[in-house]
Scaffold this motif. Structure first.
Motif, PDB file in Angstrom:
ATOM      1  N   ARG A 169      -3.832  12.175  -6.979  1.00  0.00           N
ATOM      2  CA  ARG A 169      -3.337  12.026  -8.350  1.00  0.00           C
ATOM      3  C   ARG A 169      -4.095  12.954  -9.295  1.00  0.00           C
ATOM      4  O   ARG A 169      -5.277  13.258  -9.092  1.00  0.00           O
ATOM      5  CB  ARG A 169      -3.494  10.581  -8.835  1.00  0.00           C
ATOM      6  N   GLU A 208       1.599  19.831  -0.448  1.00  0.00           N
ATOM      7  CA  GLU A 208       2.495  18.746  -0.874  1.00  0.00           C
ATOM      8  C   GLU A 208       2.112  17.398  -0.288  1.00  0.00           C
ATOM      9  O   GLU A 208       2.193  16.364  -0.957  1.00  0.00           O
ATOM     10  CB  GLU A 208       3.938  19.083  -0.501  1.00  0.00           C
ATOM     11  N   ARG A 209       1.697  17.374   0.973  1.00  0.00           N
ATOM     12  CA  ARG A 209       1.354  16.088   1.597  1.00  0.00           C
ATOM     13  C   ARG A 209       0.120  15.468   0.952  1.00  0.00           C
ATOM     14  O   ARG A 209       0.042  14.245   0.779  1.00  0.00           O
ATOM     15  CB  ARG A 209       1.124  16.300   3.098  1.00  0.00           C
ATOM     16  N   LYS A 266       1.041  14.115  -2.702  1.00  0.00           N
ATOM     17  CA  LYS A 266       1.688  12.801  -2.745  1.00  0.00           C
ATOM     18  C   LYS A 266       0.684  11.662  -2.616  1.00  0.00           C
ATOM     19  O   LYS A 266       0.917  10.565  -3.133  1.00  0.00           O
ATOM     20  CB  LYS A 266       2.724  12.699  -1.623  1.00  0.00           C
TER      21      LYS A 266
END
Length: 358
Positions: free
Chosen positions: A318, A311-312, A315
């Protein structure tokens, strides 16, 4: 890596008649055998030793505490019989030949050879005869077998080369050499403990490759259809799976170029340097765990049917719009890069708190 030693020129050949098929799958315990013949010869410091044998060969160093043994080669023939071999010896200033007239031998026959340090030693066995070599230091060690197992341990040299057509290759302790080349055919595996070298090459056809630790400057692992289980890899590593096989890497730091035609790959890495890449050309799966991923993940490009990213990182990166297969890009300073391509499969990129073991 090591200072070169002088060239070695003496020849030693042990020529014995070929035998019909006998099971030589394991080296018998010498304590249960009889010494049926002993040959001792004084040799020069400039010595190359060539051994050709249809029976087990075990090569050990001389006793360094025995001053009289420093320029002597000693061979003992062990057997359950009492008079199974008749050696004839021919020697010149540059050549030593050992002949065996015996026409029959079995899996209990072992040729034990003690050699001085800093020599070239070449051992060739036929049929199922194995080769065991340990605690030696010299310029070059070359071993070739047909179906016999090769077991080497605690060897230091300028060049180490082992090749078996169908026999297993196993290393114990540490192999330390400028170049190390290990190769097997058919389904014979290769298993290594600790490798330290400038150049390390391992090749199998269908046999598995297993390495506990490798500190080679450049390593190349190749298999047609074998699986690989590689732990504690360092520096520059190339991996080729030509047809199909699975790849498991635990504890990697350095530059990686892995190419698999098809198969599954798992890797736990501490650091990936330069332009590292993983390609699965047909169907497969790639799972990569990076220690402290925000700090250690380089600029990354992922291409696959399915992409799952921590998840990190998700974010900060892309997905490319409307691309098929999917494409994900994580931007960072371009000093180091990672490219993973698995067009007909999936890629999982995860963080891990698993400690990295050197």
């Amino acid at each position: 890596m090591f200072s070169p030693v002088g060239q070695r020129v003496l020849h030693k050949c042990l020529k014995i008649l070929r035998l019909s098929y006998v099971d030589f799958s394991s080296l018998p315990d010498l304590k249960n055998l009889n010494v049926v013949r002993t040959v001792e010869k004084t040799i020069d410091n400039n010595t190359s030793i060539f051994i050709e044998s249809p029976i087990h060969v075990k090569v050990l160093p001389i006793d360094v505490n025995d001053i009289n043994a420093h320029n002597k080669l000693t061979m003992h023939l062990y057997s359950r019989g009492k008079d199974t071999s008749d050696f004839q010896v021919k020697q010149s200033s540059k050549r030593l030949e050992l002949f065996n007239k015996n026409t029959s031998s079995d899996r209990n026959d072992v040729c034990l050879i003690h050699v001085p340090y800093q020599l070239k030693v070449h051992v060739t066995t036929v049929d199922n005869a194995s080769v065991h070599m340990s605690k030696l230091e010299g310029e070059e060690f070359v071993i070739k077998t047909d179906k016999g197992k090769v077991k080497v341990s605690d060897i230091r040299a300028q060049n180490i080369k082992v090749e078996s057509a169908e026999g297993e290759v196993e290393t114990e302790g540490r192999l330390q050499s400028t170049t190390i080349d290990l190769k097997t055919g058919l389904n014979a595996p290769i298993s290594c403990n600790n490798i330290m070298s400038n150049s390390f090459s391992v090749t199998t056809h269908g046999g598995a490759i297993k390495v506990n630790s490798c500190y080679s400057d450049k390593s190349h692992f190749t298999t047609a259809m074998g699986d690989m289980n590689l732990d504690r890899l360092h520096r520059s590593v190339i991996i080729d799976v030509i047809q199909q096989g699975n790849l498991h890497i635990t504890g990697f730091t350095g530059n990686l170029k892995a190419s698999l035609k098809s198969g599954q790959m798992f890797m736990h890495a501490s650091q990936l340097t330069d332009k590292s890449s993983i390609f699965i050309h047909e169907k497969g799966k790639v799972e990569v765990h990076i220690s402290d991923i925000l700090k250690n993940l380089p600029a990354t490009t992922l291409i696959a049917d399915t992409i799952n990213v921590d998840e990190r990182i998700l974010k900060l990166g892309r997905f490319m719009d409307d691309s098929y297969p999917k494409r994900f890009r994580f931007e960072k300073e371009p000093q180091h890069e990672l490219h993973i391509v698995c067009r007909n499969g999936s890629i999982d990129l995860k963080d891990t708190d698993k400690p990295f073991i050197l």
